[in-house]
Design a protein around this motif. Sequence first.
Motif, PDB file in Angstrom:
ATOM      1  N   ILE A 173     -58.355 -36.838  87.929  1.00 54.73           N
ATOM      2  CA  ILE A 173     -59.484 -36.536  88.518  1.00 54.73           C
ATOM      3  C   ILE A 173     -59.872 -35.209  88.259  1.00 54.73           C
ATOM      4  CG2 ILE A 173     -60.771 -35.953  90.694  1.00 54.73           C
ATOM      5  CD1 ILE A 173     -59.239 -38.450  91.663  1.00 54.73           C
ATOM      6  N   LYS A 174     -60.892 -34.643  87.543  1.00 52.30           N
ATOM      7  CA  LYS A 174     -61.515 -33.417  86.983  1.00 52.30           C
ATOM      8  C   LYS A 174     -62.619 -33.183  87.626  1.00 52.30           C
ATOM      9  CE  LYS A 174     -57.737 -32.595  84.709  1.00 52.30           C
ATOM     10  NZ  LYS A 174     -56.531 -31.722  85.224  1.00 52.30           N
ATOM     11  N   THR A 175     -63.539 -34.307  88.030  1.00 51.74           N
ATOM     12  CA  THR A 175     -64.976 -34.071  88.489  1.00 51.74           C
ATOM     13  C   THR A 175     -65.143 -35.176  89.433  1.00 51.74           C
ATOM     14  OG1 THR A 175     -65.658 -36.049  86.983  1.00 51.74           O
ATOM     15  CG2 THR A 175     -65.770 -33.417  86.188  1.00 51.74           C
ATOM     16  N   ILE A 176     -65.625 -34.529  90.582  1.00 53.27           N
ATOM     17  CA  ILE A 176     -65.936 -35.022  91.947  1.00 53.27           C
ATOM     18  C   ILE A 176     -67.174 -34.798  92.272  1.00 53.27           C
ATOM     19  CG2 ILE A 176     -65.040 -33.028  93.142  1.00 53.27           C
ATOM     20  CD1 ILE A 176     -64.190 -34.786  95.328  1.00 53.27           C
ATOM     21  N   ALA A 177     -68.030 -35.993  92.728  1.00 53.85           N
ATOM     22  CA  ALA A 177     -69.487 -35.855  93.323  1.00 53.85           C
ATOM     23  C   ALA A 177     -69.378 -36.178  94.988  1.00 53.85           C
ATOM     24  CB  ALA A 177     -70.109 -36.954  92.424  1.00 53.85           C
ATOM     25  N   SER A 179     -67.395 -44.554  87.774  1.00 63.40           N
ATOM     26  CA  SER A 179     -66.501 -43.594  88.261  1.00 63.40           C
ATOM     27  C   SER A 179     -65.163 -44.271  88.246  1.00 63.40           C
ATOM     28  CB  SER A 179     -66.780 -42.829  89.606  1.00 63.40           C
ATOM     29  OG  SER A 179     -66.852 -44.065  90.422  1.00 63.40           O
ATOM     30  N   LYS A 180     -64.198 -43.472  88.379  1.00 57.02           N
ATOM     31  CA  LYS A 180     -62.491 -44.089  88.488  1.00 57.02           C
ATOM     32  C   LYS A 180     -62.358 -44.500  89.827  1.00 57.02           C
ATOM     33  CE  LYS A 180     -61.117 -41.195  84.590  1.00 57.02           C
ATOM     34  NZ  LYS A 180     -60.244 -40.153  84.061  1.00 57.02           N
ATOM     35  N   TYR A 181     -62.717 -43.693  90.740  1.00 54.96           N
ATOM     36  CA  TYR A 181     -62.143 -43.725  91.931  1.00 54.96           C
ATOM     37  C   TYR A 181     -63.386 -43.614  93.164  1.00 54.96           C
ATOM     38  CZ  TYR A 181     -57.646 -42.713  89.885  1.00 54.96           C
ATOM     39  OH  TYR A 181     -56.710 -42.649  89.057  1.00 54.96           O
ATOM     40  N   VAL A 182     -63.200 -43.952  94.309  1.00 53.51           N
ATOM     41  CA  VAL A 182     -63.990 -43.750  95.364  1.00 53.51           C
ATOM     42  C   VAL A 182     -63.263 -43.198  96.482  1.00 53.51           C
ATOM     43  CG1 VAL A 182     -65.648 -44.497  96.968  1.00 53.51           C
ATOM     44  CG2 VAL A 182     -65.539 -45.569  94.978  1.00 53.51           C
ATOM     45  N   ALA A 206     -58.002 -35.760  96.235  1.00 53.76           N
ATOM     46  CA  ALA A 206     -58.441 -36.254  94.800  1.00 53.76           C
ATOM     47  C   ALA A 206     -57.462 -35.144  94.100  1.00 53.76           C
ATOM     48  CB  ALA A 206     -59.805 -35.517  94.556  1.00 53.76           C
ATOM     49  N   SER A 207     -57.003 -34.066  94.530  1.00 53.52           N
ATOM     50  CA  SER A 207     -56.155 -33.011  94.022  1.00 53.52           C
ATOM     51  C   SER A 207     -54.933 -33.517  93.660  1.00 53.52           C
ATOM     52  CB  SER A 207     -56.034 -31.717  94.529  1.00 53.52           C
ATOM     53  OG  SER A 207     -55.471 -31.758  95.866  1.00 53.52           O
ATOM     54  N   ASP A 243     -65.242 -38.227  87.799  1.00 52.45           N
ATOM     55  CA  ASP A 243     -63.952 -39.397  87.909  1.00 52.45           C
ATOM     56  C   ASP A 243     -63.907 -39.643  89.256  1.00 52.45           C
ATOM     57  OD1 ASP A 243     -63.076 -38.203  85.390  1.00 52.45           O
ATOM     58  OD2 ASP A 243     -62.593 -36.549  86.092  1.00 52.45           O
ATOM     59  N   VAL A 244     -64.426 -39.057  90.232  1.00 57.61           N
ATOM     60  CA  VAL A 244     -64.194 -39.671  91.765  1.00 57.61           C
ATOM     61  C   VAL A 244     -65.732 -39.439  92.374  1.00 57.61           C
ATOM     62  CG1 VAL A 244     -63.401 -37.741  92.394  1.00 57.61           C
ATOM     63  CG2 VAL A 244     -63.034 -40.039  93.919  1.00 57.61           C
ATOM     64  N   ILE A 245     -66.263 -40.444  93.003  1.00 55.86           N
ATOM     65  CA  ILE A 245     -67.375 -40.125  93.871  1.00 55.86           C
ATOM     66  C   ILE A 245     -66.871 -40.274  95.418  1.00 55.86           C
ATOM     67  CG2 ILE A 245     -69.012 -41.056  92.182  1.00 55.86           C
ATOM     68  CD1 ILE A 245     -69.232 -43.531  93.929  1.00 55.86           C
TER      69      ILE A 245
END
Length: 270
Positions: free
Chosen positions: A210-214, A170-173, A204-205, A107-109
């Motif tokens: 956003i449920k997944t973050i890299a 992803s959706k966001y950075v 992110a929270s 969802d976000v990197i």
Amino acid sequence: MKKEQVLNKLVKYLVAENREIEVKDIPSDYMKKRKLLRALMNIRDAEPIDSDILELHDELLSEETKEKNPVDPYKLPTAYEVFKGTKISFPEKLVLWQGDITSIAADVIVNAANSKLLGCFVPMHRCIDNAIHSAAGIELRLECNEIMQKQGFDEPTGDAKITNAYNLPSKYVLHTVGPIIYDKLSEDDRRLLASCYTSCLNKASEYEDIKTIAFCCISTGEFRFPKNIASQIALNTICNWLKTNPDRFHRIIFNVFTREDYNEYANLLR
């Protein structure tokens, strides 16, 4: 329109608008021409762009993203599955993955940015900031510039900003500025690196989708933070954050690019 036709139009436009470097000969080879486009995107200032050109630009980059076969973060094995008997906290949420961060559909990197927050302007530079901006496209620099113009000062080390991801899967950075190590590592450097991870998790929270973050390996490349200490700080900071927010994320991915980085995290996760 075929990819090469799109590429030709984009290169022609960016060469014509470029005021910095004179491009005398446009290569006929597709890959060389594609590298030229990336270089021209890298050096391009955050200025408005013709809407028709932007549409072609998005067409090309989004097609390239599809060709990477984006990685589903839920299909990556967790630390619980890979490192049997691990004593770390939340092993069912943590993932260690070696690969290209621009090809994961988290969802976000997280991008290891510089204090200007506009991406890397060095043509074809191998830093992650350059890779993410090159794959996301011109709009990412434009949005970052808008944020920085409103802020009016450089991004402080340890803070984080969030943007759309545009042509990335992803959706966001999340953009965070890690500490630069010039001499000996200080306690302040350690604190600031931990702050990068905490700031990203806090930001992110705020987004329900956003449920997944890299996470990339913040500061361990061009900023010269020792890899072994950086990985310890990353893991400890994330696990401590999860202790007070145990239900917030489904997957937190430690994305590494080299085998050396992988081994640093693997040794800790074991």
